[in-house]
Design a protein around this motif. Sequence first.
Motif, PDB file in Angstrom:
ATOM      1  N   ALA A  21       0.828  -1.205   0.000  1.00 11.86           N
ATOM      2  CA  ALA A  21       0.000   0.000   0.000  1.00 11.86           C
ATOM      3  C   ALA A  21       0.865   1.259   0.000  1.00 11.86           C
ATOM      4  CB  ALA A  21      -0.928  -0.003   1.214  1.00 11.86           C
ATOM      5  N   ALA A  22       1.963   1.226   0.745  1.00  8.27           N
ATOM      6  CA  ALA A  22       2.850   2.395   0.805  1.00  8.27           C
ATOM      7  C   ALA A  22       3.445   2.705  -0.565  1.00  8.27           C
ATOM      8  CB  ALA A  22       3.960   2.157   1.825  1.00  8.27           C
ATOM      9  N   VAL A  23       3.851   1.666  -1.282  1.00 15.35           N
ATOM     10  CA  VAL A  23       4.393   1.888  -2.631  1.00 15.35           C
ATOM     11  C   VAL A  23       3.298   2.455  -3.529  1.00 15.35           C
ATOM     12  CG1 VAL A  23       5.326   0.764  -4.687  1.00 15.35           C
ATOM     13  CG2 VAL A  23       6.192   0.141  -2.428  1.00 15.35           C
ATOM     14  N   ASP A  24       2.097   1.876  -3.445  1.00 10.39           N
ATOM     15  CA  ASP A  24       0.982   2.361  -4.265  1.00 10.39           C
ATOM     16  C   ASP A  24       0.651   3.825  -3.963  1.00 10.39           C
ATOM     17  OD1 ASP A  24       0.785  -0.173  -5.333  1.00 10.39           O
ATOM     18  OD2 ASP A  24      -0.979  -0.747  -4.164  1.00 10.39           O
ATOM     19  N   LEU A  25       0.687   4.184  -2.693  1.00 12.29           N
ATOM     20  CA  LEU A  25       0.288   5.525  -2.287  1.00 12.29           C
ATOM     21  C   LEU A  25       1.373   6.582  -2.478  1.00 12.29           C
ATOM     22  CD1 LEU A  25      -1.588   4.609   1.008  1.00 12.29           C
ATOM     23  CD2 LEU A  25      -2.628   5.422  -1.116  1.00 12.29           C
ATOM     24  N   PHE A  26       2.620   6.212  -2.169  1.00 16.48           N
ATOM     25  CA  PHE A  26       3.673   7.222  -2.110  1.00 16.48           C
ATOM     26  C   PHE A  26       4.703   7.149  -3.226  1.00 16.48           C
ATOM     27  CE2 PHE A  26       2.309   6.431   2.335  1.00 16.48           C
ATOM     28  CZ  PHE A  26       1.639   7.630   2.515  1.00 16.48           C
ATOM     29  N   ALA A  27       4.734   6.052  -3.970  1.00 18.01           N
ATOM     30  CA  ALA A  27       5.691   5.939  -5.080  1.00 18.01           C
ATOM     31  C   ALA A  27       5.034   5.263  -6.277  1.00 18.01           C
ATOM     32  CB  ALA A  27       6.924   5.162  -4.634  1.00 18.01           C
ATOM     33  N   PRO A  28       3.908   5.801  -6.744  1.00 19.78           N
ATOM     34  CA  PRO A  28       3.196   5.139  -7.840  1.00 19.78           C
ATOM     35  C   PRO A  28       4.012   5.067  -9.126  1.00 19.78           C
ATOM     36  CG  PRO A  28       2.271   7.309  -7.444  1.00 19.78           C
ATOM     37  CD  PRO A  28       3.255   7.051  -6.345  1.00 19.78           C
ATOM     38  N   GLY A  29       5.004   5.926  -9.277  1.00 17.83           N
ATOM     39  CA  GLY A  29       5.856   5.873 -10.462  1.00 17.83           C
ATOM     40  C   GLY A  29       6.609   4.566 -10.577  1.00 17.83           C
ATOM     41  N   MET A  30       6.918   3.947  -9.426  1.00 13.44           N
ATOM     42  CA  MET A  30       7.613   2.661  -9.439  1.00 13.44           C
ATOM     43  C   MET A  30       6.748   1.561 -10.050  1.00 13.44           C
ATOM     44  SD  MET A  30       9.405   2.666  -5.653  1.00 13.44           S
ATOM     45  CE  MET A  30       9.803   0.938  -5.789  1.00 13.44           C
ATOM     46  N   LEU A  31       5.439   1.764 -10.055  1.00 20.36           N
ATOM     47  CA  LEU A  31       4.505   0.740 -10.528  1.00 20.36           C
ATOM     48  C   LEU A  31       4.025   0.968 -11.947  1.00 20.36           C
ATOM     49  CD1 LEU A  31       2.305   0.521  -7.341  1.00 20.36           C
ATOM     50  CD2 LEU A  31       4.113  -1.034  -8.026  1.00 20.36           C
ATOM     51  N   THR A  36       0.893  -0.867 -16.405  1.00 18.49           N
ATOM     52  CA  THR A  36       0.692  -0.877 -17.853  1.00 18.49           C
ATOM     53  C   THR A  36       0.720  -2.305 -18.392  1.00 18.49           C
ATOM     54  OG1 THR A  36       1.684   1.313 -17.999  1.00 18.49           O
ATOM     55  CG2 THR A  36       1.522   0.064 -20.042  1.00 18.49           C
ATOM     56  N   ALA A  37       1.596  -3.135 -17.845  1.00 15.62           N
ATOM     57  CA  ALA A  37       1.723  -4.522 -18.318  1.00 15.62           C
ATOM     58  C   ALA A  37       0.436  -5.316 -18.106  1.00 15.62           C
ATOM     59  CB  ALA A  37       2.889  -5.217 -17.622  1.00 15.62           C
ATOM     60  N   VAL A  38      -0.273  -5.034 -17.023  1.00 12.44           N
ATOM     61  CA  VAL A  38      -1.535  -5.740 -16.776  1.00 12.44           C
ATOM     62  C   VAL A  38      -2.738  -4.917 -17.219  1.00 12.44           C
ATOM     63  CG1 VAL A  38      -0.679  -7.263 -14.957  1.00 12.44           C
ATOM     64  CG2 VAL A  38      -1.582  -5.016 -14.357  1.00 12.44           C
ATOM     65  N   GLN A  39      -2.473  -3.895 -18.009  1.00 11.64           N
ATOM     66  CA  GLN A  39      -3.489  -3.074 -18.658  1.00 11.64           C
ATOM     67  C   GLN A  39      -4.382  -2.309 -17.684  1.00 11.64           C
ATOM     68  OE1 GLN A  39      -5.435  -5.761 -21.374  1.00 11.64           O
ATOM     69  NE2 GLN A  39      -3.579  -6.049 -22.581  1.00 11.64           N
ATOM     70  N   PHE A  40      -3.784  -1.801 -16.612  1.00 10.04           N
ATOM     71  CA  PHE A  40      -4.462  -0.894 -15.702  1.00 10.04           C
ATOM     72  C   PHE A  40      -3.871   0.491 -15.879  1.00 10.04           C
ATOM     73  CE2 PHE A  40      -5.345  -4.740 -13.073  1.00 10.04           C
ATOM     74  CZ  PHE A  40      -6.715  -4.601 -12.985  1.00 10.04           C
ATOM     75  N   PRO A  41      -4.684   1.524 -15.839  1.00 13.09           N
ATOM     76  CA  PRO A  41      -4.138   2.877 -15.914  1.00 13.09           C
ATOM     77  C   PRO A  41      -3.250   3.148 -14.686  1.00 13.09           C
ATOM     78  CG  PRO A  41      -6.510   2.902 -16.266  1.00 13.09           C
ATOM     79  CD  PRO A  41      -6.147   1.522 -15.827  1.00 13.09           C
ATOM     80  N   PRO A  42      -2.056   3.652 -14.886  1.00 15.80           N
ATOM     81  CA  PRO A  42      -1.140   3.889 -13.757  1.00 15.80           C
ATOM     82  C   PRO A  42      -1.707   4.805 -12.669  1.00 15.80           C
ATOM     83  CG  PRO A  42       0.054   4.012 -15.819  1.00 15.80           C
ATOM     84  CD  PRO A  42      -1.403   3.907 -16.169  1.00 15.80           C
ATOM     85  N   LEU A  48      -5.735   1.730  -5.522  1.00 18.79           N
ATOM     86  CA  LEU A  48      -5.377   0.379  -5.080  1.00 18.79           C
ATOM     87  C   LEU A  48      -4.667   0.421  -3.737  1.00 18.79           C
ATOM     88  CD1 LEU A  48      -4.159  -1.264  -8.406  1.00 18.79           C
ATOM     89  CD2 LEU A  48      -6.274  -1.714  -7.162  1.00 18.79           C
ATOM     90  N   GLY A  49      -3.837   1.407  -3.522  1.00 21.44           N
ATOM     91  CA  GLY A  49      -3.153   1.555  -2.239  1.00 21.44           C
ATOM     92  C   GLY A  49      -4.125   1.752  -1.088  1.00 21.44           C
ATOM     93  N   ILE A  50      -5.147   2.547  -1.322  1.00 22.73           N
ATOM     94  CA  ILE A  50      -6.165   2.768  -0.290  1.00 22.73           C
ATOM     95  C   ILE A  50      -6.909   1.467   0.003  1.00 22.73           C
ATOM     96  CG2 ILE A  50      -8.359   3.938   0.201  1.00 22.73           C
ATOM     97  CD1 ILE A  50      -7.221   6.350  -1.347  1.00 22.73           C
ATOM     98  N   VAL A  51      -7.250   0.727  -1.037  1.00 23.14           N
ATOM     99  CA  VAL A  51      -7.962  -0.543  -0.860  1.00 23.14           C
ATOM    100  C   VAL A  51      -7.099  -1.534  -0.070  1.00 23.14           C
ATOM    101  CG1 VAL A  51      -8.890  -2.558  -2.077  1.00 23.14           C
ATOM    102  CG2 VAL A  51      -9.418  -0.249  -2.886  1.00 23.14           C
ATOM    103  N   VAL A  52      -5.843  -1.657  -0.438  1.00 23.54           N
ATOM    104  CA  VAL A  52      -4.943  -2.594   0.255  1.00 23.54           C
ATOM    105  C   VAL A  52      -4.760  -2.173   1.711  1.00 23.54           C
ATOM    106  CG1 VAL A  52      -2.602  -3.512   0.329  1.00 23.54           C
ATOM    107  CG2 VAL A  52      -3.754  -3.273  -1.843  1.00 23.54           C
ATOM    108  N   ALA A  53      -4.577  -0.894   1.964  1.00 28.04           N
ATOM    109  CA  ALA A  53      -4.417  -0.415   3.342  1.00 28.04           C
ATOM    110  C   ALA A  53      -5.674  -0.682   4.171  1.00 28.04           C
ATOM    111  CB  ALA A  53      -4.074   1.070   3.349  1.00 28.04           C
ATOM    112  N   ALA A  54      -6.839  -0.478   3.577  1.00 26.83           N
ATOM    113  CA  ALA A  54      -8.096  -0.742   4.284  1.00 26.83           C
ATOM    114  C   ALA A  54      -8.239  -2.233   4.600  1.00 26.83           C
ATOM    115  CB  ALA A  54      -9.281  -0.254   3.454  1.00 26.83           C
ATOM    116  N   CYS A  55      -7.905  -3.082   3.647  1.00 30.03           N
ATOM    117  CA  CYS A  55      -7.965  -4.536   3.877  1.00 30.03           C
ATOM    118  C   CYS A  55      -7.014  -4.944   4.996  1.00 30.03           C
ATOM    119  CB  CYS A  55      -7.621  -5.298   2.607  1.00 30.03           C
ATOM    120  SG  CYS A  55      -8.843  -5.175   1.296  1.00 30.03           S
TER     121      CYS A  55
END
Length: 123
Positions: A21-31, A36-42, A48-55
């Motif tokens: 979640a931290a990578v998703d929230l604070f360093a989305p450029g790393m992803l 893009t490889a799994v065809q999700f908009p960056p 996704l970070g919020i969802v993972v943190a909530a879970c």
Amino acid sequence: MSQILGRVTSIVVVIALLLDAAVDLFAPGMLQAEMTAVQFPPHQAFTLGIVVAACAALYAVPTTAIMGAILITGFLGGAICAHFRVEETLTAPQILSVVLGVAAWGGLYLRDIRLKELLPFRR
């Protein structure tokens, strides 16, 4: 002893999810490449970070841990499916998702007597 093992396993799961979640929230450029490889908009990495943190938060609290485990399993299943959709099979993210899902339920099973009563394993 099994409760201690269950708590340790659950802590590892929570830490792994919070790191993701931290990578998703604070360093989305790393992803960007992976998204893009799994065809999700960056730009969806933040959501996704919020969802993972909530879970992870739901799973970490004993009274909501079962709901958290259900949501974690659904999220990880979606991650596995996203890779299958782009014809990636047995990749590291898929294997990690399976391991994390099994660890989430295994840790919860070992630490929560209610789940042991609901799903008894017999010899």
